[in-house]
Design an enzyme around this catalytic site. Structure first.
Site, PDB file in Angstrom:
ATOM      1  N   CYS A 159      11.407  11.116  -9.431  1.00  0.00           N
ATOM      2  CA  CYS A 159      10.483  10.614  -8.407  1.00  0.00           C
ATOM      3  C   CYS A 159       9.749  11.779  -7.731  1.00  0.00           C
ATOM      4  CB  CYS A 159      11.265   9.813  -7.364  1.00  0.00           C
ATOM      5  SG  CYS A 159      10.247   9.257  -5.978  1.00  0.00           S
TER       6      CYS A 159
ATOM      7  N   SER B 105      17.405   0.240  -6.168  1.00  0.00           N
ATOM      8  CA  SER B 105      16.986   1.121  -7.265  1.00  0.00           C
ATOM      9  C   SER B 105      18.216   1.551  -8.043  1.00  0.00           C
ATOM     10  CB  SER B 105      16.265   2.341  -6.691  1.00  0.00           C
ATOM     11  OG  SER B 105      15.104   1.916  -6.006  1.00  0.00           O
TER      12      SER B 105
ATOM     13  N   CYS C  29       4.654   3.521  -8.690  1.00  0.00           N
ATOM     14  CA  CYS C  29       6.021   3.791  -8.243  1.00  0.00           C
ATOM     15  C   CYS C  29       6.424   5.223  -8.573  1.00  0.00           C
ATOM     16  CB  CYS C  29       7.008   2.869  -8.954  1.00  0.00           C
ATOM     17  SG  CYS C  29       6.657   1.150  -8.716  1.00  0.00           S
TER      18      CYS C  29
ATOM     19  N   CYS D   2       2.166  -1.668   0.359  1.00  0.00           N
ATOM     20  CA  CYS D   2       3.372  -0.874   0.118  1.00  0.00           C
ATOM     21  C   CYS D   2       3.376   0.267   1.135  1.00  0.00           C
ATOM     22  CB  CYS D   2       3.341  -0.347  -1.317  1.00  0.00           C
ATOM     23  SG  CYS D   2       4.697   0.783  -1.709  1.00  0.00           S
TER      24      CYS D   2
ATOM     25  N   GLU E 144       1.446   8.266   2.461  1.00  0.00           N
ATOM     26  CA  GLU E 144       0.543   7.396   1.715  1.00  0.00           C
ATOM     27  C   GLU E 144       0.945   5.927   1.856  1.00  0.00           C
ATOM     28  OE1 GLU E 144      -0.941  10.362  -1.797  1.00  0.00           O
ATOM     29  OE2 GLU E 144       1.052   9.538  -1.997  1.00  0.00           O
TER      30      GLU E 144
ATOM     31  N   SER F  10      13.275  -1.745  -0.176  1.00  0.00           N
ATOM     32  CA  SER F  10      13.852  -1.178  -1.387  1.00  0.00           C
ATOM     33  C   SER F  10      14.709   0.010  -0.989  1.00  0.00           C
ATOM     34  CB  SER F  10      12.728  -0.728  -2.328  1.00  0.00           C
ATOM     35  OG  SER F  10      13.276  -0.191  -3.516  1.00  0.00           O
TER      36      SER F  10
ATOM     37  N   CYS G 277      15.896  11.944  -6.065  1.00  0.00           N
ATOM     38  CA  CYS G 277      15.983  11.329  -7.396  1.00  0.00           C
ATOM     39  C   CYS G 277      15.106  12.162  -8.344  1.00  0.00           C
ATOM     40  CB  CYS G 277      15.509   9.884  -7.348  1.00  0.00           C
ATOM     41  SG  CYS G 277      16.480   8.875  -6.210  1.00  0.00           S
TER      42      CYS G 277
ATOM     43  N   ASN H 240       6.649   6.117 -14.633  1.00  0.00           N
ATOM     44  CA  ASN H 240       5.365   6.752 -14.385  1.00  0.00           C
ATOM     45  C   ASN H 240       5.543   8.261 -14.410  1.00  0.00           C
ATOM     46  OD1 ASN H 240       3.739   4.333 -13.830  1.00  0.00           O
ATOM     47  ND2 ASN H 240       5.171   4.072 -12.137  1.00  0.00           N
TER      48      ASN H 240
ATOM     49  N   CYS I 170      11.116  12.680   1.275  1.00  0.00           N
ATOM     50  CA  CYS I 170      12.354  11.930   1.058  1.00  0.00           C
ATOM     51  C   CYS I 170      13.458  12.918   0.739  1.00  0.00           C
ATOM     52  CB  CYS I 170      12.192  10.954  -0.109  1.00  0.00           C
ATOM     53  SG  CYS I 170      13.632   9.883  -0.353  1.00  0.00           S
TER      54      CYS I 170
ATOM     55  N   GLY J 116       9.811   7.750   0.963  1.00  0.00           N
ATOM     56  CA  GLY J 116      10.960   7.741   1.856  1.00  0.00           C
ATOM     57  C   GLY J 116      12.000   6.703   1.508  1.00  0.00           C
ATOM     58  N   GLU J 117      13.157   6.848   2.133  1.00  0.00           N
ATOM     59  CA  GLU J 117      14.263   5.912   1.944  1.00  0.00           C
ATOM     60  C   GLU J 117      14.393   5.089   3.229  1.00  0.00           C
ATOM     61  OE1 GLU J 117      16.300   4.543  -0.193  1.00  0.00           O
ATOM     62  OE2 GLU J 117      17.345   3.590   1.485  1.00  0.00           O
TER      63      GLU J 117
ATOM     64  N   HIS K 239      18.821   1.825 -11.833  1.00  0.00           N
ATOM     65  CA  HIS K 239      18.428   2.801 -12.878  1.00  0.00           C
ATOM     66  C   HIS K 239      19.529   3.215 -13.858  1.00  0.00           C
ATOM     67  CE1 HIS K 239      14.707   3.007 -10.728  1.00  0.00           C
ATOM     68  NE2 HIS K 239      15.190   3.696  -9.735  1.00  0.00           N
TER      69      HIS K 239
HETATM   70  N1  SAH Z   1      13.674   5.099  -1.572  1.00  0.00           N
HETATM   71  C1  SAH Z   1      13.549   3.695  -1.861  1.00  0.00           C
HETATM   72  C2  SAH Z   1      12.124   3.219  -1.770  1.00  0.00           C
HETATM   73  C3  SAH Z   1      11.213   3.750  -2.853  1.00  0.00           C
HETATM   74  S1  SAH Z   1      10.756   2.428  -3.856  1.00  0.00           S
HETATM   75  C4  SAH Z   1      14.162   3.402  -3.210  1.00  0.00           C
HETATM   76  O1  SAH Z   1      14.575   4.326  -3.890  1.00  0.00           O
HETATM   77  O2  SAH Z   1      14.306   2.244  -3.570  1.00  0.00           O
HETATM   78  C5  SAH Z   1      10.078   3.226  -5.244  1.00  0.00           C
HETATM   79  C6  SAH Z   1      10.665   2.726  -6.530  1.00  0.00           C
HETATM   80  O3  SAH Z   1      10.087   3.442  -7.629  1.00  0.00           O
HETATM   81  C7  SAH Z   1      12.164   2.999  -6.592  1.00  0.00           C
HETATM   82  O4  SAH Z   1      12.773   1.967  -7.302  1.00  0.00           O
HETATM   83  C8  SAH Z   1      12.198   4.278  -7.396  1.00  0.00           C
HETATM   84  O5  SAH Z   1      13.450   4.511  -7.975  1.00  0.00           O
HETATM   85  C9  SAH Z   1      11.115   4.012  -8.407  1.00  0.00           C
HETATM   86  N2  SAH Z   1      10.602   5.242  -9.030  1.00  0.00           N
HETATM   87  C10 SAH Z   1      10.721   6.513  -8.601  1.00  0.00           C
HETATM   88  N3  SAH Z   1      10.117   7.358  -9.450  1.00  0.00           N
HETATM   89  C11 SAH Z   1       9.607   6.609 -10.446  1.00  0.00           C
HETATM   90  C12 SAH Z   1       8.852   6.905 -11.615  1.00  0.00           C
HETATM   91  N4  SAH Z   1       8.517   8.157 -11.910  1.00  0.00           N
HETATM   92  N5  SAH Z   1       8.479   5.882 -12.404  1.00  0.00           N
HETATM   93  C13 SAH Z   1       8.808   4.606 -12.086  1.00  0.00           C
HETATM   94  N6  SAH Z   1       9.512   4.269 -10.998  1.00  0.00           N
HETATM   95  C14 SAH Z   1       9.919   5.253 -10.184  1.00  0.00           C
END
Ligand code: SAH
Length: 354
Positions: free
Chosen positions: A116, A214, A333, A102, A89, A191, A113, A290, A109, A161-162, A216
């Site tokens: 996600c 990221s 996100c 984006c 996507e 990111s 996490c 989200n 991925c 993806g990462e 968290h």
């Molecule tokens: N893999 C990379 C790129 C993804 S960016 C990374 O982790 O940075 C997507 C962003 O959304 C990341 O910061 C991720 O941690 C965050 N994310 C993942 N799940 C989410 C959720 N349910 N609600 C809000 N942010 C989330």
């Protein structure tokens, strides 16, 4: 090795493909593909036979499956099928003064996490540089077709993806988006979940792109749970790599923090985050959590998000709260899962493949 697609070729490879044609054809095709986002069949300055040959030899990587919109048309999510059937996507977001794309760098991925949706669905494969670049070209064309004054000025590598786990292809895509599509390095943001060797490599790669991490969680115990790769690259190593990136590039870092009710939105979490942010002189980007199907915990309330923000500001940290764009179409996100949706996505009428 998959066969190259339309945007996998660089200029020299295109010249090779056009050997035997007059030299100016290389410019014509290159500009058609990159400046206007045209398919070979649409480059009308080319003879018909050549258009047909290039149509066969430069197939598109992305086949549109659905396109859904929300926020009154300001957010568009594209679901694409790749040539091998994998799905990814892309999200296009319009703001008052700019549009941002984006992009995804992998189908699925492997980082797992917990909160996600992409991580919950697992890893399929890396995308090629051409598959990443084509997402920008296609989204940009949709933006300008809708309104010629809309310019895609920013690309964020924050889709599925990462990016740093697919370093070579992601970096090749960065260079192509910069050099061939003409977006400045300060308008590109990678990111990462925090792959320390990748951040170090990025520091010497030559184009000072923005880096978002990221984070968290500010302690290893909690971060091990939320972001499992932390067990391999714990916070202290991650912060040290970020310092290296900052001193090599002078780019401002941002720290992403999805606010989860009762998990990482306490006063002590704000204090831990502020310590790291101040050390890195980083900007904090709070993301209201989200919803995703595989994670039962709730996002922090709006009041708590506001209070957390204020706590950080009191501690001298620069903070923004990311808007929850596209959450009703699972485009926000952490919600991208490429057609593994529980409910079918809506298809907006009238768009066909070019
Ligand atoms: N893999 C990379 C790129 C993804 S960016 C990374 O982790 O940075 C997507 C962003 O959304 C990341 O910061 C991720 O941690 C965050 N994310 C993942 N799940 C989410 C959720 N349910 N609600 C809000 N942010 C989330």
């Amino acid at each position: 090795m998959r066969a190259p697609t339309r945007y996998d070729l660089d200029r020299d490879q295109l010249a090779e493909l056009l050997a035997g044609e007059p030299r100016y054809r290389v410019d014509q095709v290159w500009q058609g593909l990159h400046d206007q986002g045209l398919a070979p069949s649409e480059i009308t300055s080319l003879p018909k036979g050549l258009r047909e040959r290039l149509g066969d030899e430069l197939p598109p990587a992305l086949h549109p499956v659905t396109e859904s919109t929300s926020d009154g048309g300001d957010t568009v999510k594209f679901l694409w099928e790749l040539r091998d059937g994998s799905r990814v996507e892309t999200v296009l977001m319009h703001y008052r003064d700019r549009s941002t794309v984006c992009v995804s760098t992998q189908a699925g991925c492997a980082m797992a996490c917990s909160f996600c949706a992409t991580g919950q669905a697992g890893f399929e494969r890396h995308l090629s540089a051409g598959e990443i670049v084509e997402q920008v070209v296609r989204a940009r064309r949709v933006a300008t077709d809708a309104s010629p004054s809309r310019r895609v000025s920013n690309v964020v590598f924050m889709g599925m993806g990462e990016p740093l786990a697919n370093f070579a292809n992601t970096w090749a895509a960065v260079e192509r988006i910069h050099g061939d599509l003409g977006l400045g390095a300060r308008h590109l943001t990678l990111s990462t979940v925090g792959l320390v060797p990748g951040i170090r490599r990025l520091a010497t790669a030559g184009l000072p792109v923005n880096l978002a991490v990221s984070l968290h969680a500010a302690d290893d115990e909690l971060r091990d749970e939320l972001v499992p790769i932390n067990r391999r690259y714990p916070i202290e190593q991650l912060v040290a790599a970020c310092e290296e990136y900052h001193s090599a590039t002078r780019r401002r870092l941002s720290l992403e923090w999805a606010l989860i009710d009762g998990v990482n939105d306490r006063r002590t979490d704000a204090a831990g985050l502020a310590r790291i942010a101040r050390r890195l002189r980083a900007h904090v980007n709070l993301i209201p959590l989200n919803p995703t199907p595989g994670y039962p915990v709730r996002g922090s309330s709006r009041t708590r998000v506001g209070a957390f923000r204020a706590e950080l500001e009191d501690l001298g940290v620069n903070v923004t709260v990311r808007d929850t764009r596209g959450s009703d179409i699972d485009a926000a996100c952490g919600q991208l899962r490429a057609g593994h949706e529980a409910t079918p996505v809506r298809l907006s009428p009238g768009r066909s493949e070019s």
